[in-house]
Write a protein that holds these residues in place. Structure first.
Motif, PDB file in Angstrom:
ATOM      1  N   ASP A   1       0.821  -1.216   0.000  1.00 46.36           N
ATOM      2  CA  ASP A   1       0.000   0.000   0.000  1.00 46.36           C
ATOM      3  C   ASP A   1       0.853   1.264   0.000  1.00 46.36           C
ATOM      4  OD1 ASP A   1      -2.596  -1.236   0.049  1.00 46.36           O
ATOM      5  OD2 ASP A   1      -2.172  -1.851   2.112  1.00 46.36           O
ATOM      6  N   VAL A   2       2.170   1.086  -0.056  1.00 45.60           N
ATOM      7  CA  VAL A   2       3.092   2.207  -0.182  1.00 45.60           C
ATOM      8  C   VAL A   2       3.223   2.545  -1.665  1.00 45.60           C
ATOM      9  CG1 VAL A   2       5.440   3.034   0.183  1.00 45.60           C
ATOM     10  CG2 VAL A   2       4.363   1.534   1.890  1.00 45.60           C
ATOM     11  N   ILE A   3       3.027   3.814  -1.996  1.00 41.58           N
ATOM     12  CA  ILE A   3       3.078   4.242  -3.398  1.00 41.58           C
ATOM     13  C   ILE A   3       4.494   4.698  -3.726  1.00 41.58           C
ATOM     14  CG2 ILE A   3       2.178   5.886  -5.108  1.00 41.58           C
ATOM     15  CD1 ILE A   3      -0.371   6.019  -3.347  1.00 41.58           C
ATOM     16  N   GLU A   4       5.127   4.042  -4.711  1.00 41.54           N
ATOM     17  CA  GLU A   4       6.467   4.431  -5.139  1.00 41.54           C
ATOM     18  C   GLU A   4       6.383   5.736  -5.925  1.00 41.54           C
ATOM     19  OE1 GLU A   4       9.497   3.571  -4.762  1.00 41.54           O
ATOM     20  OE2 GLU A   4       9.707   1.443  -4.320  1.00 41.54           O
ATOM     21  N   LEU A   5       7.179   6.708  -5.492  1.00 45.16           N
ATOM     22  CA  LEU A   5       7.155   8.034  -6.111  1.00 45.16           C
ATOM     23  C   LEU A   5       8.489   8.328  -6.795  1.00 45.16           C
ATOM     24  CD1 LEU A   5       5.477   9.869  -3.105  1.00 45.16           C
ATOM     25  CD2 LEU A   5       4.368   9.318  -5.287  1.00 45.16           C
ATOM     26  N   ASN A   6       8.422   9.108  -7.873  1.00 48.35           N
ATOM     27  CA  ASN A   6       9.620   9.493  -8.619  1.00 48.35           C
ATOM     28  C   ASN A   6       9.352  10.836  -9.290  1.00 48.35           C
ATOM     29  OD1 ASN A   6       8.319   8.992 -11.273  1.00 48.35           O
ATOM     30  ND2 ASN A   6       8.332   6.853 -10.565  1.00 48.35           N
ATOM     31  N   PRO A   7      10.349  11.424  -9.938  1.00 50.16           N
ATOM     32  CA  PRO A   7      10.128  12.739 -10.558  1.00 50.16           C
ATOM     33  C   PRO A   7       9.011  12.766 -11.593  1.00 50.16           C
ATOM     34  CG  PRO A   7      12.470  12.301 -10.367  1.00 50.16           C
ATOM     35  CD  PRO A   7      11.781  11.029  -9.988  1.00 50.16           C
ATOM     36  N   SER A   8       8.697  11.642 -12.175  1.00 47.51           N
ATOM     37  CA  SER A   8       7.661  11.610 -13.214  1.00 47.51           C
ATOM     38  C   SER A   8       6.253  11.706 -12.652  1.00 47.51           C
ATOM     39  CB  SER A   8       7.786  10.335 -14.055  1.00 47.51           C
ATOM     40  OG  SER A   8       9.041  10.295 -14.710  1.00 47.51           O
ATOM     41  N   ASN A   9       6.053  11.168 -11.441  1.00 47.42           N
ATOM     42  CA  ASN A   9       4.686  11.137 -10.908  1.00 47.42           C
ATOM     43  C   ASN A   9       4.506  11.955  -9.632  1.00 47.42           C
ATOM     44  OD1 ASN A   9       5.840   9.607  -8.869  1.00 47.42           O
ATOM     45  ND2 ASN A   9       4.670   7.741  -9.291  1.00 47.42           N
ATOM     46  N   PHE A  10       5.584  12.557  -9.112  1.00 45.12           N
ATOM     47  CA  PHE A  10       5.491  13.205  -7.803  1.00 45.12           C
ATOM     48  C   PHE A  10       4.527  14.393  -7.816  1.00 45.12           C
ATOM     49  CE2 PHE A  10       6.725  15.534  -4.056  1.00 45.12           C
ATOM     50  CZ  PHE A  10       7.041  14.530  -3.150  1.00 45.12           C
ATOM     51  N   ASN A  11       4.635  15.238  -8.811  1.00 47.13           N
ATOM     52  CA  ASN A  11       3.742  16.405  -8.863  1.00 47.13           C
ATOM     53  C   ASN A  11       2.287  15.995  -8.990  1.00 47.13           C
ATOM     54  OD1 ASN A  11       5.670  18.491  -8.629  1.00 47.13           O
ATOM     55  ND2 ASN A  11       6.255  18.225 -10.764  1.00 47.13           N
ATOM     56  N   ARG A  12       2.046  15.037  -9.868  1.00 47.52           N
ATOM     57  CA  ARG A  12       0.677  14.587 -10.100  1.00 47.52           C
ATOM     58  C   ARG A  12       0.094  13.908  -8.870  1.00 47.52           C
ATOM     59  NH1 ARG A  12       1.799  11.263 -13.632  1.00 47.52           N
ATOM     60  NH2 ARG A  12       1.554   9.299 -12.497  1.00 47.52           N
ATOM     61  N   GLU A  13       0.868  13.027  -8.258  1.00 48.09           N
ATOM     62  CA  GLU A  13       0.360  12.241  -7.135  1.00 48.09           C
ATOM     63  C   GLU A  13       0.290  13.045  -5.840  1.00 48.09           C
ATOM     64  OE1 GLU A  13      -0.878   9.312  -7.093  1.00 48.09           O
ATOM     65  OE2 GLU A  13      -0.351   8.486  -9.043  1.00 48.09           O
ATOM     66  N   VAL A  14       1.326  13.828  -5.558  1.00 47.52           N
ATOM     67  CA  VAL A  14       1.438  14.483  -4.246  1.00 47.52           C
ATOM     68  C   VAL A  14       1.054  15.957  -4.305  1.00 47.52           C
ATOM     69  CG1 VAL A  14       2.991  15.021  -2.325  1.00 47.52           C
ATOM     70  CG2 VAL A  14       3.257  12.866  -3.586  1.00 47.52           C
ATOM     71  N   ILE A  15       1.783  16.732  -5.103  1.00 48.80           N
ATOM     72  CA  ILE A  15       1.618  18.188  -5.079  1.00 48.80           C
ATOM     73  C   ILE A  15       0.215  18.614  -5.504  1.00 48.80           C
ATOM     74  CG2 ILE A  15       2.492  20.388  -5.939  1.00 48.80           C
ATOM     75  CD1 ILE A  15       4.413  18.893  -4.097  1.00 48.80           C
ATOM     76  N   GLN A  16      -0.315  17.983  -6.512  1.00 46.79           N
ATOM     77  CA  GLN A  16      -1.632  18.370  -7.010  1.00 46.79           C
ATOM     78  C   GLN A  16      -2.774  17.634  -6.321  1.00 46.79           C
ATOM     79  OE1 GLN A  16      -1.617  18.082 -11.311  1.00 46.79           O
ATOM     80  NE2 GLN A  16       0.327  19.170 -11.492  1.00 46.79           N
ATOM     81  N   SER A  17      -2.463  16.893  -5.287  1.00 47.67           N
ATOM     82  CA  SER A  17      -3.469  16.104  -4.572  1.00 47.67           C
ATOM     83  C   SER A  17      -4.079  16.898  -3.421  1.00 47.67           C
ATOM     84  CB  SER A  17      -2.823  14.829  -4.028  1.00 47.67           C
ATOM     85  OG  SER A  17      -3.685  14.170  -3.114  1.00 47.67           O
ATOM     86  N   ASP A  18      -5.346  16.616  -3.118  1.00 39.15           N
ATOM     87  CA  ASP A  18      -6.001  17.214  -1.952  1.00 39.15           C
ATOM     88  C   ASP A  18      -5.768  16.379  -0.696  1.00 39.15           C
ATOM     89  OD1 ASP A  18      -7.082  19.369  -3.348  1.00 39.15           O
ATOM     90  OD2 ASP A  18      -8.847  18.214  -3.960  1.00 39.15           O
ATOM     91  N   SER A  19      -5.166  15.209  -0.856  1.00 36.37           N
ATOM     92  CA  SER A  19      -4.971  14.303   0.274  1.00 36.37           C
ATOM     93  C   SER A  19      -3.745  14.693   1.098  1.00 36.37           C
ATOM     94  CB  SER A  19      -4.793  12.865  -0.228  1.00 36.37           C
ATOM     95  OG  SER A  19      -5.915  12.444  -0.964  1.00 36.37           O
ATOM     96  N   LEU A  20      -3.731  14.260   2.338  1.00 32.64           N
ATOM     97  CA  LEU A  20      -2.545  14.375   3.174  1.00 32.64           C
ATOM     98  C   LEU A  20      -1.604  13.233   2.802  1.00 32.64           C
ATOM     99  CD1 LEU A  20      -1.335  15.784   5.819  1.00 32.64           C
ATOM    100  CD2 LEU A  20      -2.191  13.765   6.999  1.00 32.64           C
ATOM    101  N   TRP A  21      -0.326  13.550   2.674  1.00 32.02           N
ATOM    102  CA  TRP A  21       0.670  12.553   2.288  1.00 32.02           C
ATOM    103  C   TRP A  21       1.787  12.458   3.325  1.00 32.02           C
ATOM    104  CZ3 TRP A  21       1.717   9.287  -1.949  1.00 32.02           C
ATOM    105  CH2 TRP A  21       0.769   9.290  -2.969  1.00 32.02           C
ATOM    106  N   LEU A  22       2.196  11.227   3.621  1.00 30.61           N
ATOM    107  CA  LEU A  22       3.436  10.961   4.335  1.00 30.61           C
ATOM    108  C   LEU A  22       4.391  10.341   3.332  1.00 30.61           C
ATOM    109  CD1 LEU A  22       1.724  11.386   6.912  1.00 30.61           C
ATOM    110  CD2 LEU A  22       3.004   9.506   7.954  1.00 30.61           C
ATOM    111  N   VAL A  23       5.558  10.971   3.152  1.00 26.53           N
ATOM    112  CA  VAL A  23       6.504  10.497   2.143  1.00 26.53           C
ATOM    113  C   VAL A  23       7.845  10.203   2.799  1.00 26.53           C
ATOM    114  CG1 VAL A  23       7.710  11.023  -0.009  1.00 26.53           C
ATOM    115  CG2 VAL A  23       5.345  11.805   0.316  1.00 26.53           C
TER     116      VAL A  23
END
Length: 441
Positions: free
Chosen positions: A27-49
Protein backbone atom coordinates in the motif's frame (compact mmCIF):
# COMPACT_ATOMS: atom_id res chain seq x y z
CA UNK A 1 40.71 -14.60 -4.60
CA UNK A 2 37.48 -16.34 -3.75
CA UNK A 3 36.99 -13.98 -0.88
CA UNK A 4 37.64 -11.01 -3.10
CA UNK A 5 35.16 -12.25 -5.66
CA UNK A 6 32.61 -13.11 -3.02
CA UNK A 7 32.59 -9.59 -1.62
CA UNK A 8 31.58 -7.81 -4.82
CA UNK A 9 29.15 -10.54 -5.81
CA UNK A 10 27.53 -10.48 -2.40
CA UNK A 11 27.33 -6.69 -2.51
CA UNK A 12 25.71 -6.74 -5.93
CA UNK A 13 23.11 -9.34 -4.97
CA UNK A 14 22.38 -7.43 -1.78
CA UNK A 15 21.73 -4.23 -3.71
CA UNK A 16 19.38 -6.05 -6.03
CA UNK A 17 17.44 -7.54 -3.16
CA UNK A 18 17.09 -4.40 -1.06
CA UNK A 19 16.54 -1.90 -3.88
CA UNK A 20 13.01 -3.21 -4.30
CA UNK A 21 11.79 -1.99 -0.90
CA UNK A 22 8.18 -1.75 -2.03
CA UNK A 23 6.19 -3.57 -4.70
CA UNK A 24 2.85 -3.03 -6.40
CA UNK A 25 1.25 -5.35 -3.87
CA UNK A 26 2.12 -2.98 -1.01
CA UNK A 27 0.00 0.00 0.00
CA UNK A 28 3.09 2.21 -0.18
CA UNK A 29 3.08 4.24 -3.40
CA UNK A 30 6.47 4.43 -5.14
CA UNK A 31 7.16 8.03 -6.11
CA UNK A 32 9.62 9.49 -8.62
CA UNK A 33 10.13 12.74 -10.56
CA UNK A 34 7.66 11.61 -13.21
CA UNK A 35 4.69 11.14 -10.91
CA UNK A 36 5.49 13.21 -7.80
CA UNK A 37 3.74 16.41 -8.86
CA UNK A 38 0.68 14.59 -10.10
CA UNK A 39 0.36 12.24 -7.14
CA UNK A 40 1.44 14.48 -4.25
CA UNK A 41 1.62 18.19 -5.08
CA UNK A 42 -1.63 18.37 -7.01
CA UNK A 43 -3.47 16.10 -4.57
CA UNK A 44 -6.00 17.21 -1.95
CA UNK A 45 -4.97 14.30 0.27
CA UNK A 46 -2.54 14.37 3.17
CA UNK A 47 0.67 12.55 2.29
CA UNK A 48 3.44 10.96 4.34
CA UNK A 49 6.50 10.50 2.14
CA UNK A 50 9.64 8.58 3.08
CA UNK A 51 12.86 9.53 1.30
CA UNK A 52 15.19 6.53 1.53
CA UNK A 53 18.37 5.02 0.15
CA UNK A 54 18.58 1.27 -0.58
CA UNK A 55 21.96 0.94 1.19
CA UNK A 56 20.71 2.64 4.36
CA UNK A 57 20.34 0.22 7.31
CA UNK A 58 17.80 2.39 9.12
CA UNK A 59 15.73 2.54 5.94
CA UNK A 60 15.76 -1.26 5.72
CA UNK A 61 14.63 -1.47 9.33
CA UNK A 62 11.76 0.96 8.70
CA UNK A 63 10.37 -0.92 5.70
CA UNK A 64 7.98 -3.30 7.46
CA UNK A 65 6.57 -0.63 9.78
CA UNK A 66 6.14 1.73 6.84
CA UNK A 67 4.16 -0.94 4.99
CA UNK A 68 1.97 -1.66 8.04
CA UNK A 69 1.26 2.03 8.53
CA UNK A 70 0.35 2.42 4.86
CA UNK A 71 -2.14 -0.44 5.13
CA UNK A 72 -3.68 0.96 8.31
CA UNK A 73 -4.03 4.43 6.76
CA UNK A 74 -5.33 3.22 3.38
CA UNK A 75 -8.15 5.45 2.16
CA UNK A 76 -7.41 8.01 4.91
CA UNK A 77 -3.84 9.22 4.40
CA UNK A 78 -1.61 8.54 1.40
CA UNK A 79 1.76 6.92 2.18
CA UNK A 80 4.58 7.08 -0.36
CA UNK A 81 8.29 6.43 -0.73
CA UNK A 82 11.05 7.96 -2.86
CA UNK A 83 14.35 6.27 -3.64
CA UNK A 84 16.31 9.48 -3.05
CA UNK A 85 19.58 7.76 -3.90
CA UNK A 86 18.31 7.13 -7.42
CA UNK A 87 16.27 10.34 -7.67
CA UNK A 88 18.70 12.80 -6.12
CA UNK A 89 17.05 15.85 -7.68
CA UNK A 90 13.76 15.06 -5.94
CA UNK A 91 15.47 14.58 -2.61
CA UNK A 92 17.46 17.78 -3.07
CA UNK A 93 14.29 19.66 -3.91
CA UNK A 94 13.04 19.05 -0.37
CA UNK A 95 16.35 19.43 1.41
CA UNK A 96 16.85 15.73 2.16
CA UNK A 97 20.32 15.23 3.64
CA UNK A 98 19.93 12.02 5.64
CA UNK A 99 18.05 8.73 5.42
CA UNK A 100 15.34 7.93 6.09
CA UNK A 101 13.72 11.39 5.99
CA UNK A 102 9.95 11.57 6.36
CA UNK A 103 7.98 14.60 5.17
CA UNK A 104 4.32 15.47 5.78
CA UNK A 105 2.67 17.09 2.75
CA UNK A 106 -0.40 18.78 4.18
CA UNK A 107 -2.25 22.04 3.49
CA UNK A 108 0.66 23.70 1.74
CA UNK A 109 2.13 21.02 -0.48
CA UNK A 110 4.97 23.29 -1.52
CA UNK A 111 6.21 23.59 2.05
CA UNK A 112 6.05 20.11 3.64
CA UNK A 113 6.80 19.66 7.33
CA UNK A 114 9.35 17.29 8.79
CA UNK A 115 7.85 14.28 10.56
CA UNK A 116 9.25 14.22 14.10
CA UNK A 117 7.52 11.15 15.56
CA UNK A 118 8.62 7.62 16.26
CA UNK A 119 9.41 5.03 13.61
CA UNK A 120 7.08 2.21 14.69
CA UNK A 121 3.94 1.58 12.67
CA UNK A 122 1.77 2.76 15.57
CA UNK A 123 3.77 5.98 16.00
CA UNK A 124 3.58 6.66 12.29
CA UNK A 125 -0.20 6.17 12.25
CA UNK A 126 -0.60 8.42 15.31
CA UNK A 127 1.53 11.12 13.67
CA UNK A 128 -0.50 10.90 10.47
CA UNK A 129 -3.80 11.23 12.33
CA UNK A 130 -2.54 14.25 14.26
CA UNK A 131 -1.51 15.89 11.00
CA UNK A 132 -4.88 15.01 9.48
CA UNK A 133 -6.76 16.59 12.40
CA UNK A 134 -4.66 19.75 12.02
CA UNK A 135 -5.43 19.86 8.30
CA UNK A 136 -9.18 19.48 8.86
CA UNK A 137 -9.13 22.15 11.57
CA UNK A 138 -7.30 24.52 9.25
CA UNK A 139 -9.79 23.97 6.45
CA UNK A 140 -12.70 24.41 8.87
CA UNK A 141 -11.34 27.78 9.96
CA UNK A 142 -11.29 28.93 6.35
CA UNK A 143 -7.53 28.98 5.97
CA UNK A 144 -6.06 27.63 2.77
CA UNK A 145 -2.76 26.27 1.69
CA UNK A 146 -1.22 26.92 -1.68
CA UNK A 147 2.03 28.56 -2.56
CA UNK A 148 3.85 31.11 -0.48
CA UNK A 149 2.14 33.91 -2.43
CA UNK A 150 -1.39 33.18 -1.22
CA UNK A 151 -1.43 35.07 2.08
CA UNK A 152 -0.37 38.39 3.56
CA UNK A 153 3.29 39.31 3.42
CA UNK A 154 5.46 40.58 6.23
CA UNK A 155 7.33 42.72 3.73
CA UNK A 156 4.95 45.66 3.46
CA UNK A 157 2.79 44.36 0.62
CA UNK A 158 0.02 41.89 0.02
CA UNK A 159 0.91 38.53 -1.42
CA UNK A 160 -2.53 38.66 -3.02
CA UNK A 161 -1.10 41.31 -5.36
CA UNK A 162 1.32 38.67 -6.68
CA UNK A 163 -0.69 36.74 -9.26
CA UNK A 164 -0.29 32.97 -8.95
CA UNK A 165 0.37 31.68 -12.46
CA UNK A 166 -0.05 28.08 -13.58
CA UNK A 167 0.19 25.89 -16.63
CA UNK A 168 -3.54 26.43 -17.02
CA UNK A 169 -3.82 30.21 -16.77
CA UNK A 170 -0.45 31.44 -18.09
CA UNK A 171 -1.57 31.92 -21.68
CA UNK A 172 -4.72 33.92 -20.92
CA UNK A 173 -3.29 35.88 -17.98
CA UNK A 174 0.12 36.76 -19.42
CA UNK A 175 0.58 36.01 -23.12
CA UNK A 176 -2.79 37.37 -24.24
CA UNK A 177 -2.74 40.36 -21.90
CA UNK A 178 -2.14 43.95 -22.99
CA UNK A 179 -0.40 44.55 -19.65
CA UNK A 180 3.32 44.15 -19.00
CA UNK A 181 4.25 41.23 -16.73
CA UNK A 182 7.24 40.51 -14.53
CA UNK A 183 7.12 36.79 -13.76
CA UNK A 184 9.17 35.02 -11.11
CA UNK A 185 9.77 31.29 -11.58
CA UNK A 186 10.51 29.86 -8.13
CA UNK A 187 10.92 26.62 -6.21
CA UNK A 188 9.52 26.30 -2.66
CA UNK A 189 12.76 24.80 -1.32
CA UNK A 190 14.97 27.54 -2.83
CA UNK A 191 16.57 29.81 -0.22
CA UNK A 192 17.07 32.70 -2.63
CA UNK A 193 13.38 32.46 -3.59
CA UNK A 194 12.37 32.70 0.07
CA UNK A 195 14.53 35.80 0.48
CA UNK A 196 12.96 37.36 -2.60
CA UNK A 197 9.38 36.60 -1.54
CA UNK A 198 8.71 39.63 0.72
CA UNK A 199 10.48 41.97 -1.72
CA UNK A 200 8.43 40.64 -4.63
CA UNK A 201 5.17 40.98 -2.67
CA UNK A 202 5.92 44.55 -1.55
CA UNK A 203 6.92 45.54 -5.09
CA UNK A 204 3.75 43.95 -6.51
CA UNK A 205 1.53 46.11 -4.29
CA UNK A 206 3.39 49.32 -5.09
CA UNK A 207 3.56 48.67 -8.83
CA UNK A 208 -0.11 47.74 -9.00
CA UNK A 209 -1.05 51.06 -7.38
CA UNK A 210 1.37 53.27 -9.32
CA UNK A 211 0.57 51.83 -12.74
CA UNK A 212 -3.13 51.23 -12.08
CA UNK A 213 -2.63 47.56 -12.88
CA UNK A 214 -0.87 48.12 -16.21
CA UNK A 215 2.25 46.33 -14.95
CA UNK A 216 1.67 43.10 -13.03
CA UNK A 217 3.90 40.84 -10.98
CA UNK A 218 3.29 37.10 -11.08
CA UNK A 219 4.88 33.95 -9.72
CA UNK A 220 5.09 30.39 -11.07
CA UNK A 221 5.97 27.43 -8.88
CA UNK A 222 8.24 25.79 -11.43
CA UNK A 223 8.33 22.50 -9.49
CA UNK A 224 4.58 22.13 -10.03
CA UNK A 225 3.95 23.87 -13.34
CA UNK A 226 6.74 22.27 -15.29
CA UNK A 227 5.15 22.76 -18.71
CA UNK A 228 5.39 26.56 -18.66
CA UNK A 229 8.74 26.47 -16.86
CA UNK A 230 10.13 24.12 -19.49
CA UNK A 231 8.78 26.26 -22.32
CA UNK A 232 10.96 29.16 -21.18
CA UNK A 233 14.01 27.08 -20.32
CA UNK A 234 13.96 27.67 -16.55
CA UNK A 235 16.98 25.94 -15.05
CA UNK A 236 17.72 27.98 -11.91
CA UNK A 237 15.72 29.68 -9.19
CA UNK A 238 14.56 32.31 -8.90
CA UNK A 239 14.42 33.26 -12.57
CA UNK A 240 12.57 36.46 -13.51
CA UNK A 241 11.34 37.22 -17.01
CA UNK A 242 9.59 40.21 -18.58
CA UNK A 243 6.61 39.50 -20.83
CA UNK A 244 5.10 42.02 -23.28
CA UNK A 245 2.32 41.11 -25.67
CA UNK A 246 3.57 39.98 -29.05
CA UNK A 247 7.24 40.01 -28.02
CA UNK A 248 9.68 37.36 -26.93
CA UNK A 249 10.20 37.36 -23.15
CA UNK A 250 13.40 38.94 -21.90
CA UNK A 251 15.46 38.15 -18.82
CA UNK A 252 15.12 40.58 -15.93
CA UNK A 253 18.55 42.08 -15.28
CA UNK A 254 17.84 44.33 -12.29
CA UNK A 255 18.44 44.00 -8.57
CA UNK A 256 16.35 41.92 -6.19
CA UNK A 257 15.26 44.56 -3.66
CA UNK A 258 11.75 45.97 -3.81
CA UNK A 259 13.19 49.34 -4.87
CA UNK A 260 15.05 47.75 -7.77
CA UNK A 261 11.98 45.83 -8.86
CA UNK A 262 9.70 48.86 -8.64
CA UNK A 263 12.15 51.01 -10.59
CA UNK A 264 12.35 48.48 -13.41
CA UNK A 265 8.57 48.05 -13.44
CA UNK A 266 8.05 51.80 -13.71
CA UNK A 267 10.55 51.97 -16.57
CA UNK A 268 8.58 49.27 -18.36
CA UNK A 269 5.37 51.16 -17.69
CA UNK A 270 6.85 54.38 -19.01
CA UNK A 271 8.12 52.65 -22.16
CA UNK A 272 4.70 51.19 -22.94
CA UNK A 273 2.28 53.78 -21.60
CA UNK A 274 0.79 56.52 -23.77
CA UNK A 275 1.18 60.13 -22.70
CA UNK A 276 -1.45 61.20 -20.17
CA UNK A 277 -4.55 62.93 -21.48
CA UNK A 278 -4.57 66.72 -21.46
CA UNK A 279 -7.99 67.65 -20.04
CA UNK A 280 -9.81 70.96 -20.41
CA UNK A 281 -11.46 72.16 -17.20
CA UNK A 282 -15.09 72.39 -18.22
CA UNK A 283 -16.65 71.26 -14.93
CA UNK A 284 -15.85 70.03 -11.43
CA UNK A 285 -15.79 66.36 -12.50
CA UNK A 286 -12.95 67.03 -14.95
CA UNK A 287 -10.77 68.27 -12.09
CA UNK A 288 -11.83 65.54 -9.68
CA UNK A 289 -11.27 62.63 -12.07
CA UNK A 290 -7.89 63.93 -13.20
CA UNK A 291 -6.48 64.92 -9.84
CA UNK A 292 -7.89 62.53 -7.24
CA UNK A 293 -5.47 59.67 -8.00
CA UNK A 294 -2.49 61.84 -8.93
CA UNK A 295 0.31 63.03 -6.70
CA UNK A 296 0.38 66.30 -8.60
CA UNK A 297 -2.03 68.03 -10.96
CA UNK A 298 -0.43 70.38 -13.49
CA UNK A 299 -2.85 73.18 -14.42
CA UNK A 300 -2.23 75.74 -17.17
CA UNK A 301 -4.24 78.92 -17.65
CA UNK A 302 -3.92 79.91 -21.29
CA UNK A 303 -4.64 83.31 -22.86
CA UNK A 304 -8.13 84.01 -24.16
CA UNK A 305 -8.76 82.58 -27.61
CA UNK A 306 -9.20 86.10 -29.02
CA UNK A 307 -5.65 86.89 -27.97
CA UNK A 308 -3.98 83.87 -29.57
CA UNK A 309 -6.32 82.29 -32.09
CA UNK A 310 -6.45 78.53 -32.58
CA UNK A 311 -2.86 78.30 -33.82
CA UNK A 312 -1.44 80.08 -30.79
CA UNK A 313 -3.48 78.01 -28.35
CA UNK A 314 -2.48 74.75 -30.03
CA UNK A 315 1.14 75.84 -29.71
CA UNK A 316 0.76 76.11 -25.94
CA UNK A 317 -1.08 72.79 -25.78
CA UNK A 318 1.68 71.12 -27.79
CA UNK A 319 4.24 72.30 -25.24
CA UNK A 320 2.11 70.83 -22.45
CA UNK A 321 1.68 67.52 -24.27
CA UNK A 322 5.43 67.26 -24.81
CA UNK A 323 6.05 67.78 -21.09
CA UNK A 324 3.24 65.37 -20.15
CA UNK A 325 4.92 62.69 -22.24
CA UNK A 326 8.33 63.48 -20.76
CA UNK A 327 7.00 63.08 -17.21
CA UNK A 328 4.45 60.32 -17.87
CA UNK A 329 6.24 57.97 -15.46
CA UNK A 330 5.16 60.30 -12.65
CA UNK A 331 1.48 59.58 -13.27
CA UNK A 332 0.56 63.26 -12.87
CA UNK A 333 -2.71 64.79 -14.03
CA UNK A 334 -2.66 67.49 -16.73
CA UNK A 335 -5.36 70.19 -17.06
CA UNK A 336 -5.88 73.51 -18.81
CA UNK A 337 -8.39 76.32 -18.88
CA UNK A 338 -8.87 79.66 -20.59
CA UNK A 339 -8.10 82.91 -18.80
CA UNK A 340 -11.24 84.25 -17.14
CA UNK A 341 -13.17 80.96 -17.35
CA UNK A 342 -12.32 79.82 -13.79
CA UNK A 343 -11.77 83.02 -11.82
CA UNK A 344 -11.99 81.39 -8.36
CA UNK A 345 -9.28 78.92 -9.34
CA UNK A 346 -7.04 81.70 -10.68
CA UNK A 347 -7.56 83.73 -7.50
CA UNK A 348 -6.76 80.78 -5.23
CA UNK A 349 -3.52 80.19 -7.15
CA UNK A 350 -2.63 83.88 -7.39
CA UNK A 351 -2.17 83.55 -11.12
CA UNK A 352 -3.61 86.87 -12.25
CA UNK A 353 -0.53 88.90 -11.37
CA UNK A 354 1.80 86.95 -13.65
CA UNK A 355 -0.07 87.26 -16.93
CA UNK A 356 -0.88 84.45 -19.34
CA UNK A 357 -0.02 81.71 -20.08
CA UNK A 358 0.48 80.62 -16.46
CA UNK A 359 1.00 77.25 -14.80
CA UNK A 360 0.62 75.78 -11.33
CA UNK A 361 1.23 72.34 -9.83
CA UNK A 362 -1.24 71.31 -7.13
CA UNK A 363 -0.93 68.54 -4.56
CA UNK A 364 -4.64 67.99 -3.82
CA UNK A 365 -3.90 65.69 -0.87
CA UNK A 366 -1.85 68.32 0.96
CA UNK A 367 -3.62 71.31 -0.63
CA UNK A 368 -0.26 72.82 -1.54
CA UNK A 369 0.67 74.44 -4.84
CA UNK A 370 3.66 75.87 -6.67
CA UNK A 371 3.70 78.43 -9.49
CA UNK A 372 5.77 78.42 -12.67
CA UNK A 373 8.02 81.49 -12.41
CA UNK A 374 9.96 80.86 -15.60
CA UNK A 375 8.90 80.87 -19.22
CA UNK A 376 6.01 78.82 -20.57
CA UNK A 377 8.33 76.75 -22.78
CA UNK A 378 9.92 73.30 -22.93
CA UNK A 379 12.91 74.52 -20.96
CA UNK A 380 11.00 76.63 -18.45
CA UNK A 381 8.39 73.98 -17.64
CA UNK A 382 10.99 71.22 -17.50
CA UNK A 383 13.04 73.17 -14.92
CA UNK A 384 9.87 73.85 -12.91
CA UNK A 385 8.75 70.22 -12.87
CA UNK A 386 12.22 68.83 -12.27
CA UNK A 387 12.55 70.94 -9.11
CA UNK A 388 9.18 69.69 -7.87
CA UNK A 389 9.99 66.05 -8.64
CA UNK A 390 13.03 66.14 -6.35
CA UNK A 391 11.21 67.91 -3.53
CA UNK A 392 12.50 71.42 -4.19
CA UNK A 393 10.71 74.59 -5.20
CA UNK A 394 8.61 77.15 -3.34
CA UNK A 395 5.12 76.03 -2.33
CA UNK A 396 2.12 77.69 -0.70
CA UNK A 397 -1.16 76.54 0.81
CA UNK A 398 -4.15 76.65 -1.51
CA UNK A 399 -6.57 79.40 -0.43
CA UNK A 400 -8.82 78.12 2.35
CA UNK A 401 -7.17 74.71 2.27
CA UNK A 402 -9.83 73.42 -0.16
CA UNK A 403 -10.21 73.29 -3.90
CA UNK A 404 -11.95 76.43 -5.19
CA UNK A 405 -15.28 76.33 -6.97
CA UNK A 406 -15.10 75.17 -10.58
CA UNK A 407 -17.71 76.45 -13.02
CA UNK A 408 -19.30 74.52 -15.84
CA UNK A 409 -18.29 76.06 -19.17
CA UNK A 410 -18.47 75.17 -22.84
CA UNK A 411 -15.55 73.14 -24.16
CA UNK A 412 -13.32 74.78 -26.74
CA UNK A 413 -14.39 73.81 -30.25
CA UNK A 414 -10.86 74.03 -31.66
CA UNK A 415 -11.62 77.09 -33.75
CA UNK A 416 -10.51 80.71 -33.71
CA UNK A 417 -12.50 82.96 -31.42
CA UNK A 418 -15.09 85.36 -32.76
CA UNK A 419 -15.89 88.82 -31.49
CA UNK A 420 -19.49 89.21 -30.30
CA UNK A 421 -21.76 90.52 -33.02
CA UNK A 422 -22.68 94.20 -32.68
CA UNK A 423 -26.36 95.04 -32.54
CA UNK A 424 -27.87 97.04 -35.41
CA UNK A 425 -29.86 100.11 -34.38
CA UNK A 426 -32.78 101.47 -36.48
CA UNK A 427 -32.43 105.26 -36.51
CA UNK A 428 -35.33 105.89 -38.91
CA UNK A 429 -37.67 107.09 -36.14
CA UNK A 430 -35.15 109.39 -34.49
CA UNK A 431 -35.65 113.13 -35.14
CA UNK A 432 -32.26 114.57 -36.00
CA UNK A 433 -33.43 118.07 -35.17
CA UNK A 434 -34.17 116.99 -31.58
CA UNK A 435 -30.67 115.53 -31.28
CA UNK A 436 -29.03 118.71 -32.55
CA UNK A 437 -31.04 120.83 -30.13
CA UNK A 438 -29.92 118.69 -27.21
CA UNK A 439 -26.33 118.97 -28.29
CA UNK A 440 -26.61 122.75 -28.45
CA UNK A 441 -28.05 122.82 -24.97
Amino acid sequence: MKLQLFGPLFGCSLLVSISAFYSSSDDVIELNPSNFNREVIQSDSLWLVEFYAPWCGHCQSLTQDWKKAATALKGIVKVGAVDADQHKSLGGQYGVRGFPTIKVFGANKNKPEDYQGGRSSQAIVDGAMNALRALVKERLSGKSGGSGYSRQSDGGGSKNDVVELTDGNFKTMVLESDDVWLVEFFAPWCGHCKNLEPEWAAAASSVKEQTKGKVRLGAVDATVHQEVAGRYGIKGFPTIKVFRKGEEPEDYQGGRTRGDIIERAMDLFSDNAPAPELVEIINEDAVKKTCEDSQLCIIAVLPHILDTGAAGRNGYLDVMMKMADKYKKKMWGWLWTEAGAQMELEAALGIGGFGYPAMAAINTRKMKFALLRGSFSDTGIHEFLRELSVGRGSTATLGGGVMPKVHTVEAWDGKDGQLPEEEDYDLSDVELDDISEKIEL
